[in-house]
Write a protein that holds these residues in place. Structure first.
Motif, PDB file in Angstrom:
ATOM      1  N   LYS A 217      47.972  42.697  56.382  1.00 19.55           N
ATOM      2  CA  LYS A 217      48.880  42.548  55.264  1.00 19.55           C
ATOM      3  C   LYS A 217      49.098  44.318  54.874  1.00 19.55           C
ATOM      4  N   ASP A 218      48.248  45.086  55.572  1.00 22.41           N
ATOM      5  CA  ASP A 218      48.362  46.639  55.336  1.00 22.41           C
ATOM      6  C   ASP A 218      48.263  46.917  54.047  1.00 22.41           C
ATOM      7  N   VAL A 219      47.337  46.166  53.231  1.00 22.14           N
ATOM      8  CA  VAL A 219      47.084  46.452  51.766  1.00 22.14           C
ATOM      9  C   VAL A 219      46.019  47.597  51.773  1.00 22.14           C
ATOM     10  N   THR A 220      46.203  48.540  50.878  1.00 26.06           N
ATOM     11  CA  THR A 220      45.224  49.278  50.307  1.00 26.06           C
ATOM     12  C   THR A 220      44.417  48.900  49.324  1.00 26.06           C
ATOM     13  N   VAL A 221      43.071  48.928  49.433  1.00 31.36           N
ATOM     14  CA  VAL A 221      42.080  48.635  48.292  1.00 31.36           C
ATOM     15  C   VAL A 221      41.588  49.483  47.612  1.00 31.36           C
ATOM     16  N   VAL A 222      41.743  49.782  46.392  1.00 35.40           N
ATOM     17  CA  VAL A 222      41.212  50.903  45.528  1.00 35.40           C
ATOM     18  C   VAL A 222      39.912  50.435  44.581  1.00 35.40           C
ATOM     19  N   GLY A 223      38.703  51.038  44.725  1.00 33.28           N
ATOM     20  CA  GLY A 223      37.668  50.741  43.701  1.00 33.28           C
ATOM     21  C   GLY A 223      37.668  51.791  42.706  1.00 33.28           C
ATOM     22  N   VAL A 224      37.470  51.194  41.491  1.00 34.09           N
ATOM     23  CA  VAL A 224      37.377  52.178  40.482  1.00 34.09           C
ATOM     24  C   VAL A 224      35.939  52.014  39.710  1.00 34.09           C
TER      25      VAL A 224
END
Length: 336
Positions: free
Chosen positions: A268-275
């Motif tokens: 899906k070419d999704v960017t996953v960002v952790g906070v």
């Protein structure tokens, strides 16, 4: 002081003294969050990996006034109303010098990690470099919400949505609702997903564009998704729901490992960002509160005295509490 899992109470301790580059704060109000409750009941991961141990003093969401300064601190800080960064890096490693002190391997987290005493006390010692001055237009109640709001702002920012786009937030707790408020203030169409119950019912009263359960969520294009829940399945669900080529921000933490199929992320070419932590979000949160574009006060259900903290941490009910998710401890109030 928490002395063991589920065991704690009010104790008299020696007042702190400021380090040469630090200050002592007279605390006004402190917020209680899920991390505090996990430190109290013994389930918090830091207690099991050696990064925290009993006895400990919690409290990392706070507001107060500078009472005393160290010899190397500008004396004009005295009497200033402030809050502060929870994450205290060593200041010397590559991460700290590159502006990533919040992930310093040797960091303290006030009231959470490394043994730095927290703000659930009349006085708190912190480095002056951690402080943020609070405008007088922000009430103490709102100011005690700046730390969770910093996390929420970072989650909203990480989701990468702009005015006119649609954001889905999983989890209608304090962080999720604050994230929703920041997004709405930016002109974003905001939707929340949770389980039916008091939290979801309260979210509906705040006037967001949509508040849904898993059975009622509509089939819409979600231009960004934030997981602000503690549900193990929601990180995977966030990736499933996000539009291809968009972003997912993960700010919630489950009590056990979450499983995600990395093929879904790649295909899906999704960017996953952790906070992790509020550091970069504290100033935007202060600015939003000061301008009035975000008002966190409706989220506060009760403000109680220090002597009532153990009951709050153990999940006890507060007779006159409102419907919001946040309880504050007022260090200026006494039961006796």
């Amino acid at each position: 002081m928490i002395t063991g899992p589920g065991v704690g109470g009010v104790a008299d301790i020696a007042p702190p003294r400021p380090a040469s580059d630090g200050v002592v704060i007279e605390i006004s109000k402190v917020g209680i969050c899920g991390t505090d409750k996990e430190l109290f009941d013994g389930s918090m991961a830091y207690l099991h990996d050696g990064n925290a141990r009993y006895p400990l003093r919690i409290g990392h969401e706070w507001v107060g006034r500078v009472l005393e300064v160290g010899v190397d601190v500008d004396p004009s800080f005295v009497h200033r109303r402030v809050t502060g960064d929870t994450m205290l890096g060593c200041g010397q490693c590559e991460r700290c010098t590159a502006g990533r002190a919040h992930v310093c391997a040797a960091r303290y987290e006030i009231g959470v990690r490394g043994g730095w005493p927290g703000a659930l006390a009349e006085r708190l010692a912190v480095p002056v470099s951690a402080l943020h001055v609070i405008p007088e237009s922000i009430s103490d109640t709102a100011a005690a919400m700046i730390e969770p709001a910093g996390n929420a702002w970072r989650a909203f920012d990480g989701a990468g949505v702009v005015a006119g786009e649609r954001l889905l937030i999983l989890g209608p707790g304090t962080i999720g609702l604050l994230c929703a408020m920041f997004a709405r203030a930016a002109g974003v169409e905001v939707h929340l997903l949770g389980r039916e119950g008091r939290s979801l019912q309260f979210a509906r009263t705040l006037g967001f564009d949509g508040v849904w359960t898993g059975d009622t969520i509509p089939d819409l294009a979600w231009h960004g998704v934030v997981d602000a829940s503690s549900a193990t399945r929601f990180p995977g669900l966030a990736i499933d729901l996000a539009e291809p080529g968009r972003r997912v921000a993960l700010v919630g933490l489950a009590g056990s490992p979450s499983r995600v199929d990395t093929r879904d992320i790649a295909l899906k070419d999704v960017t996953v960002v952790g906070v992790l932590g509020a550091s970069a979000g504290l100033r935007p949160a202060i600015d939003a509160f000061a301008s009035g574009t975000v008002d966190p006060c409706p989220l506060v259900s009760a403000i109680v005295a220090l002597e009532e903290a153990t009951g709050v941490l153990s999940g006890g009910s507060i007779s006159d509490a409102g419907p919001g998710p946040k309880t504050l401890i007022d260090l200026q109030r006494r039961c006796r």
